[in-house]
Design a protein around this motif. Structure first.
Motif, PDB file in Angstrom:
ATOM      1  N   LEU A  77       0.862  -1.182   0.000  1.00 26.67           N
ATOM      2  CA  LEU A  77       0.000   0.000   0.000  1.00 26.67           C
ATOM      3  C   LEU A  77       0.901   1.235   0.000  1.00 26.67           C
ATOM      4  N   ASN A  78       0.531   2.224  -0.819  1.00 24.49           N
ATOM      5  CA  ASN A  78       1.343   3.449  -0.862  1.00 24.49           C
ATOM      6  C   ASN A  78       0.895   4.476   0.163  1.00 24.49           C
ATOM      7  N   LYS A  79      -0.428   4.695   0.226  1.00 25.03           N
ATOM      8  CA  LYS A  79      -0.958   5.761   1.087  1.00 25.03           C
ATOM      9  C   LYS A  79      -2.114   5.228   1.917  1.00 25.03           C
ATOM     10  N   LEU A  80      -2.189   5.688   3.169  1.00 22.39           N
ATOM     11  CA  LEU A  80      -3.271   5.280   4.062  1.00 22.39           C
ATOM     12  C   LEU A  80      -3.865   6.519   4.730  1.00 22.39           C
ATOM     13  N   TYR A  81      -5.170   6.691   4.558  1.00 25.62           N
ATOM     14  CA  TYR A  81      -5.870   7.833   5.146  1.00 25.62           C
ATOM     15  C   TYR A  81      -6.993   7.322   6.059  1.00 25.62           C
ATOM     16  N   VAL A  82      -7.264   8.094   7.102  1.00 23.40           N
ATOM     17  CA  VAL A  82      -8.318   7.740   8.057  1.00 23.40           C
ATOM     18  C   VAL A  82      -9.253   8.937   8.219  1.00 23.40           C
ATOM     19  N   MET A  83     -10.560   8.661   8.224  1.00 25.44           N
ATOM     20  CA  MET A  83     -11.575   9.712   8.367  1.00 25.44           C
ATOM     21  C   MET A  83     -12.666   9.205   9.311  1.00 25.44           C
ATOM     22  N   GLY A  84     -13.686  10.013   9.533  1.00 29.10           N
ATOM     23  CA  GLY A  84     -14.865   9.552  10.254  1.00 29.10           C
ATOM     24  C   GLY A  84     -14.895   9.927  11.725  1.00 29.10           C
ATOM     25  N   CYS A  85     -15.761   9.241  12.453  1.00 30.50           N
ATOM     26  CA  CYS A  85     -16.085   9.631  13.826  1.00 30.50           C
ATOM     27  C   CYS A  85     -14.916   9.463  14.795  1.00 30.50           C
ATOM     28  N   LEU A  86     -14.165   8.369  14.666  1.00 31.20           N
ATOM     29  CA  LEU A  86     -13.057   8.139  15.601  1.00 31.20           C
ATOM     30  C   LEU A  86     -12.005   9.240  15.464  1.00 31.20           C
ATOM     31  N   SER A  87     -11.657   9.563  14.219  1.00 34.97           N
ATOM     32  CA  SER A  87     -10.621  10.583  14.027  1.00 34.97           C
ATOM     33  C   SER A  87     -11.171  11.995  14.240  1.00 34.97           C
ATOM     34  N   ARG A  89     -12.972  12.684  16.755  1.00 33.65           N
ATOM     35  CA  ARG A  89     -12.905  12.841  18.198  1.00 33.65           C
ATOM     36  C   ARG A  89     -11.493  12.727  18.767  1.00 33.65           C
ATOM     37  N   TYR A  90     -10.670  11.884  18.163  1.00 32.55           N
ATOM     38  CA  TYR A  90      -9.363  11.585  18.765  1.00 32.55           C
ATOM     39  C   TYR A  90      -8.203  11.850  17.800  1.00 32.55           C
ATOM     40  N   GLN A  91      -8.329  12.870  16.969  1.00 30.82           N
ATOM     41  CA  GLN A  91      -7.324  13.067  15.921  1.00 30.82           C
ATOM     42  C   GLN A  91      -5.905  13.220  16.481  1.00 30.82           C
ATOM     43  N   LYS A  92      -5.743  14.070  17.485  1.00 30.98           N
ATOM     44  CA  LYS A  92      -4.398  14.308  18.039  1.00 30.98           C
ATOM     45  C   LYS A  92      -3.803  13.039  18.628  1.00 30.98           C
ATOM     46  N   GLU A  93      -4.626  12.310  19.387  1.00 29.63           N
ATOM     47  CA  GLU A  93      -4.144  11.072  20.000  1.00 29.63           C
ATOM     48  C   GLU A  93      -3.745  10.047  18.933  1.00 29.63           C
ATOM     49  N   LEU A  94      -4.571   9.941  17.890  1.00 26.88           N
ATOM     50  CA  LEU A  94      -4.277   8.983  16.822  1.00 26.88           C
ATOM     51  C   LEU A  94      -2.998   9.356  16.079  1.00 26.88           C
ATOM     52  N   GLU A  95      -2.815  10.656  15.838  1.00 22.95           N
ATOM     53  CA  GLU A  95      -1.595  11.105  15.145  1.00 22.95           C
ATOM     54  C   GLU A  95      -0.347  10.732  15.936  1.00 22.95           C
ATOM     55  N   GLN A  96      -0.467  10.788  17.267  1.00 23.74           N
ATOM     56  CA  GLN A  96       0.678  10.433  18.116  1.00 23.74           C
ATOM     57  C   GLN A  96       0.873   8.923  18.207  1.00 23.74           C
ATOM     58  N   GLU A  97      -0.241   8.197  18.350  1.00 23.08           N
ATOM     59  CA  GLU A  97      -0.159   6.752  18.584  1.00 23.08           C
ATOM     60  C   GLU A  97       0.096   5.947  17.303  1.00 23.08           C
ATOM     61  N   ILE A  98      -0.501   6.393  16.191  1.00 23.47           N
ATOM     62  CA  ILE A  98      -0.344   5.649  14.921  1.00 23.47           C
ATOM     63  C   ILE A  98       0.112   6.645  13.833  1.00 23.47           C
ATOM     64  N   PRO A  99       1.371   7.093  13.892  1.00 21.81           N
ATOM     65  CA  PRO A  99       1.846   8.113  12.957  1.00 21.81           C
ATOM     66  C   PRO A  99       2.067   7.591  11.530  1.00 21.81           C
ATOM     67  N   GLN A 100       1.966   6.260  11.351  1.00 20.97           N
ATOM     68  CA  GLN A 100       2.192   5.699  10.010  1.00 20.97           C
ATOM     69  C   GLN A 100       1.077   6.061   9.037  1.00 20.97           C
ATOM     70  N   ASP A 102      -0.967   8.385   6.752  1.00 15.84           N
ATOM     71  CA  ASP A 102      -0.505   9.589   6.047  1.00 15.84           C
ATOM     72  C   ASP A 102      -1.222  10.846   6.501  1.00 15.84           C
ATOM     73  N   LYS A 103      -2.525  10.734   6.740  1.00 14.30           N
ATOM     74  CA  LYS A 103      -3.245  11.898   7.251  1.00 14.30           C
ATOM     75  C   LYS A 103      -4.573  11.457   7.846  1.00 14.30           C
ATOM     76  N   TYR A 104      -4.974  12.155   8.909  1.00 20.25           N
ATOM     77  CA  TYR A 104      -6.270  11.914   9.554  1.00 20.25           C
ATOM     78  C   TYR A 104      -7.229  13.052   9.213  1.00 20.25           C
ATOM     79  N   TYR A 105      -8.465  12.680   8.918  1.00 22.31           N
ATOM     80  CA  TYR A 105      -9.531  13.653   8.683  1.00 22.31           C
ATOM     81  C   TYR A 105     -10.678  13.349   9.634  1.00 22.31           C
ATOM     82  N   GLY A 106     -11.494  14.363   9.887  1.00 25.41           N
ATOM     83  CA  GLY A 106     -12.633  14.158  10.770  1.00 25.41           C
ATOM     84  C   GLY A 106     -13.860  13.701  10.011  1.00 25.41           C
ATOM     85  N   LYS A 107     -15.000  14.044  10.536  1.00 25.19           N
ATOM     86  CA  LYS A 107     -16.266  13.609   9.934  1.00 25.19           C
ATOM     87  C   LYS A 107     -16.766  14.599   8.884  1.00 25.19           C
TER      88      LYS A 107
END
Length: 433
Positions: A77-87, A89-100, A102-107
């Motif tokens: 896989l080249n790029k991985l993005y995460v969006m939705g309710c979890l991110s 609410r917890y975007q900062k925590e996720l960025e720190q815990e799972i920095p691999q 590529d980018k987190y988006y919200g809802k």
């Protein structure tokens, strides 16, 4: 790894699914091929649309992210993005815990992902979707957010205040989906019956549903996620008078003891609830009511649970789901109550309630044997065509199984089916000539 393929994985509810479908349409307008919930992901980009509602859903979302992180680290896989309710609410925590990732988006800002990929939003696709459901039905989201502040619920924290979609936009979307072949609409919102209050202070759900029912080509409309407090009774008249509005209502009650309803901040009493159910059944004869109940909320006593159990026994809901309470940070109950019901007691209560409901459901479904019912065919699976009556929402309710040997049926078409047998979960039937 397939170049220009984006795999989109949707966790959680049908409201999330609609967001994924909107994003897929934009990706496709920009030249990407999209695969939804692939069994074997092999696109060069993956987008995970997460759920952050309760503990189990959050855990499932995180495990899915970690699975795709591993695929990325293995070069699949080249790029991985995460969006939705979890991110959301917890975007900062996720960025720190799972920095691999590529980018987190919200809802609400997920369309910025197009810019990240060097693409732009295509205005002609705005509001249009790539349907991931069978082509004959679609979810129709009429609002986002919730103004209720039930003590246990994190949804208002995640989604913000209730915002109704303009009626013209909704009706236009229905017309466009009908033109694509959609016949059945599952109308969804965090709080369906609140529709319109943010626009002019009045509840307009009855008018909206009536107008949708008048659109040529619409065959079935099913209503999800109503709220018992200040329920707009005029909606029942629309259900009774318009044959295209299914006699089906999904209304979350959560509990019945006044002690629990007060602690949960439900703003409704036991007497109110029983009176409302009586009115619903009187004004829409034959209606199937789906509800959701919550056991093990802080302070729930054996007496409270017994009251709930007896209520379910008496009410005989056609459809019922139940959950054990899990503490959600930031909610009123997390900050003001002690989670004092032991886990094993929560599980016992949940198992007891669901066992009771299984008995009720088996009895209700078996009473349909010998009746002829209108059924829509969803798919061919093994030796059976699988369909649903108006009393069944996709993926959560009993289905109707019809032997594939008898005659060829068309997916997405309606048939009159005589019910010949039933078991705990499904009905069996034969198509009338």
């Amino acid at each position: 790894m397939k170049k220009n393929q984006i795999d989109i994985i949707t966790m959680g509810c049908s409201k999330n699914l609609v967001d994924s479908e909107l994003l897929m349409r934009q990706f496709e307008a920009n030249g990407y091929e999209c695969v939804h919930d692939p069994e074997n992901p092999n696109g060069e980009i993956a987008v995970i649309n997460t759920c952050g509602f309760i503990g189990d859903a959050k855990e499932e979302s995180i495990n899915t992210i970690l699975k795709f992180v591993q695929a990325k680290e293995e070069g699949k896989l080249n790029k991985l993005y995460v969006m939705g309710c979890l991110s959301q609410r917890y975007q900062k925590e996720l960025e720190q815990e799972i920095p691999q990732v590529d980018k987190y988006y919200g809802k609400f800002n997920y369309k910025q992902l197009l810019n990240e990929l060097g693409k732009a939003e295509v205005p002609t696709c705005d509001g249009k979707r790539h349907l991931t459901t069978p082509s004959h039905y679609a979810y129709l989201k009429i609002a986002e957010g919730c103004d209720r502040h039930c003590a246990y619920c994190a949804i208002p924290i995640i989604t913000g205040k209730h915002i109704s979609r303009p009626k013209e936009d909704i009706l236009q979307e229905v017309k466009e989906l009908v033109a694509q072949g959609v016949k059945e609409f599952q109308v969804i919102a965090q709080e369906l019956t609140y529709y319109g209050v943010d626009i002019d202070g009045k509840r307009h759900i009855a008018d909206l549903i009536s107008d949708i029912a008048d659109i040529p080509g619409v065959e079935w409309i099913r209503l999800h996620y109503a709220y018992p407090n200040q329920f707009p009774l005029e909606l029942l008249d629309v259900m009774a008078q318009k044959p295209k509005v299914c006699k089906y209502l999904d209304i979350a009650l959560q509990h019945i003891s006044d002690h629990m309803l007060q602690r949960m901040h439900r703003h409704v009493s036991k007497a109110d609830t029983i009176e409302l159910l009586k009115k619903i059944r009187e004004r829409v004869p034959g209606i199937h009511i789906r509800t959701t109940l919550l056991v093990g909320f802080p302070g729930e006593t054996d007496e409270d649970f017994r009251e709930l159990y007896d209520f379910v026994k008496e009410a005989k809901f056609e459809r019922m789901g139940a959950f054990a309470y899990s503490e959600e940070e930031g909610t009123y109950s997390a900050e003001h109550y002690e989670d004092d019901v032991p886990a094993e007691v929560k599980q016992q209560r949940l198992d007891s309630l669901m066992a009771l409901q299984q008995e009720i459901s088996t009895e209700i479904e078996s009473a349909k044997v010998g009746k002829t019912m209108k059924v829509i065919i969803d798919r061919l699976e093994g030796d059976y065509y699988v369909g649903r009556t108006e009393f069944c929402s996709p993926e959560v309710d009993p289905e109707v199984l019809i032997s594939a040997d008898a005659k060829k049926l068309e997916i997405g078409e309606f048939y009159n089916v005589t019910i010949t047998d039933s078991d705990e979960f499904d009905l069996f039937g034969t198509v009338e000539e």
